[in-house]
Design an enzyme around this catalytic site. Structure first.
Site, PDB file in Angstrom:
ATOM      1  N   HIS A  56       0.828  -1.215   0.000  1.00  0.00           N
ATOM      2  CA  HIS A  56       0.000   0.000   0.000  1.00  0.00           C
ATOM      3  C   HIS A  56       0.860   1.264   0.000  1.00  0.00           C
ATOM      4  O   HIS A  56       0.386   2.332   0.365  1.00  0.00           O
ATOM      5  CB  HIS A  56      -0.915   0.015   1.224  1.00  0.00           C
ATOM      6  N   HIS A 218      -7.031  -4.632  -0.891  1.00  0.00           N
ATOM      7  CA  HIS A 218      -6.366  -5.910  -1.180  1.00  0.00           C
ATOM      8  C   HIS A 218      -7.071  -6.606  -2.330  1.00  0.00           C
ATOM      9  O   HIS A 218      -6.899  -7.807  -2.539  1.00  0.00           O
ATOM     10  CB  HIS A 218      -6.374  -6.830   0.037  1.00  0.00           C
TER      11      HIS A 218
END
Lengths: 330, 330
Positions: A56, A218
């Protein structure tokens, strides 16, 4: 899928070696996977520790520095860090004023930060906690019970970080962090699936002519799939999804976030559409941040986070920050 | 290929509307496609104007602001801006101290900036020029006679911008810009092709197991294709290609640049490899910048630019800058 890596097993360690080589303001413990601002612990200052699965970036390591996080704990890709990392980070940044854990609401992160809080408190470190759960797309998902934590994490880290830098005590920093989370909501959209190094191929199948509304960071499923939409239509859908859950009475800060694979040229155009729809809905925008901040590796797509601010929160947002990914001084 | 756009025809105008909404420090003329720092013209200060095809964001509009560019002229995607844009930009930023044009070496850009220089001089604006041609991969290509201009553009804009901000006269700012270009070299690698909004599908075919060494920022062909390589091997190849052309006697600033579609996690790992090979070759690194700065829309890949610096150039690099994409104060 081709990647700019050596082998999947060393992706996180390699990235940490790169950060260590580049940022003199950080101490990067590659072996134990903890990124700490070099001047920690700062006398009298509350420490802020966050972390989560890698993939991320720049979240969270790119947000370590004066005015924001004191330390970050990167896990494996899309995998929670372990309590030992968080305990080390807390010990490294605690000046005696205590440490705030900022935790995105994913089952693994919540369990591990809870365990770390117990261990750190056993060692005499006072721990506060803010759980970030801003994603309005779905309740419960593959990784989560309740709402997922996404873009609001940046707001909590920046604003609570500024409060800590200004000398606020732990209870106050924690209260501000919670207030930010309560006032922030996000909605994300995927135009392509994400490919993790370990799998090497897309983690889900998104047909050529479709997009996924309400995607998680995700690649967890969102609300629905539709035939491809225009930037105008996506902005309408995403902003209205946020405003169905958060009806701001005052101005907002907007984060128009790229998922990693969408060109900045497109993201700027999307920002124009987000501003258009906010204007049509009567929402005043005090500040806007555009870029790839809370990403999902190579996923194409975007998310919108709105955070309602009062004078104090806006002042803390505007306060100087000096990290790898967020940097300004007013 | 799905894109976060309305229609291909409005991509550049939409992006400019987004920048206009977000950056109070910029005046964005969407119709005429000129981005100017709000306080221009600054009394006594040399103006810096650059521009080029869109699709390389944050280059150039993201580098407009105190300490860097005075104005940017975005063309259509991968297409030179027209002389009228550059003349408007020069007129908007000229305080009487003259204007430096920073031109990447592509045939269209060179012709149009030359024509603009004549027109601006006819209007009484003194014009200097720096041609950026740092790409060692190929001489002559689809878009260029001679070497292409890529990552060194950022160095020229930052360092000459700092000299102008400090009050240097036009001849001096121009000389510094040329010195930076002479001391900077780049080499890029593509792991995937690029897709332009107008075409909607990849502009060239790069098979699944191969990469292209020496790629241009419009997807122009490089030196050769090979079976996919590791990050370690790519760093060796790219850095050695640069060092075959530039043998620095002193320290360098390194730009480890993402092409747009490569995750920051991978780019950090690649940075570790770039630092490793530079160490093995005995090259000292004074500063490193990592991120997506000179991009090619959604292309996966990276480039390495090295710029040899003396004390003066390093001091100018470190000088404060306040733009959308590059921001620091030392």
């Amino acid at each position: 899928m081709k990647m700019l890596i050596n082998v999947p097993e060393t992706v996180v360690a390699d990235a940490l070696r790169g950060m260590a080589a580049v940022y003199p303001g950080l101490i990067v413990d590659v072996e134990n996977r903890v990124v700490v601002r070099r001047d920690a612990p700062v006398a009298g200052k509350v420490g802020l520790v966050s972390g989560g699965g890698s993939g991320h970036e720049p979240l969270h390591g790119g947000f370590v520095g004066p005015g924001m996080l004191s330390a970050a704990c990167p896990g494996e890709v899309f995998t929670s860090p372990v309590p030992d990392q968080m305990v080390r980070a807390a010990a490294a940044v605690d000046s005696g004023a205590g440490v705030l854990f900022i935790v995105k609401n994913y089952t693994g992160d919540v369990l591990n930060f809870d365990m770390a809080a117990e261990l750190a408190e056993d060692e005499g470190v006072q721990i506060g906690k803010v759980l970030v759960n801003d994603d309005v797309a779905v309740t419960d998902s593959l990784f989560t019970a309740g709402r997922r934590g996404t873009g609001a994490t940046l707001f909590v880290e920046k604003i609570a970080g500024a409060a800590a830098e200004a000398g606020a005590p732990l209870e106050r920093v924690e209260a501000i962090g919670r207030r930010v989370n309560e006032r922030a909501r996000s909605f994300g959209v995927a135009l392509s699936a994400v490919t993790t190094p370990a799998k090497g191929s897309p983690t889900f199948d998104l047909p050529p002519g479709e997009l996924e509304l309400g995607i998680g960071i995700h690649g967890e499923p969102g609300r629905e799939r539709r035939a491809m939409m225009t930037s105008h239509e996506i902005a309408d859908f995403a902003v209205d999804a946020v405003l169905a859950d958060l009806r701001p009475a005052g101005p907002v800060i907007a984060l128009v976030n790229g998922m990693g694979g969408t060109p900045l040229l497109e993201l700027y155009g999307f920002t124009a559409e987000v501003h258009r729809v906010l204007g049509e809905r009567g929402v005043a925008v005090a500040r806007t941040l555009v870029g790839n901040y809370v990403t999902s590796l190579d996923m194409a797509g975007c998310s919108v986070t709105l955070c309602e601010v009062d004078e104090e929160l806006l002042r803390l947002w505007d306060a100087p920050v000096e990290t790898a990914a967020l940097r300004w001084g007013r």
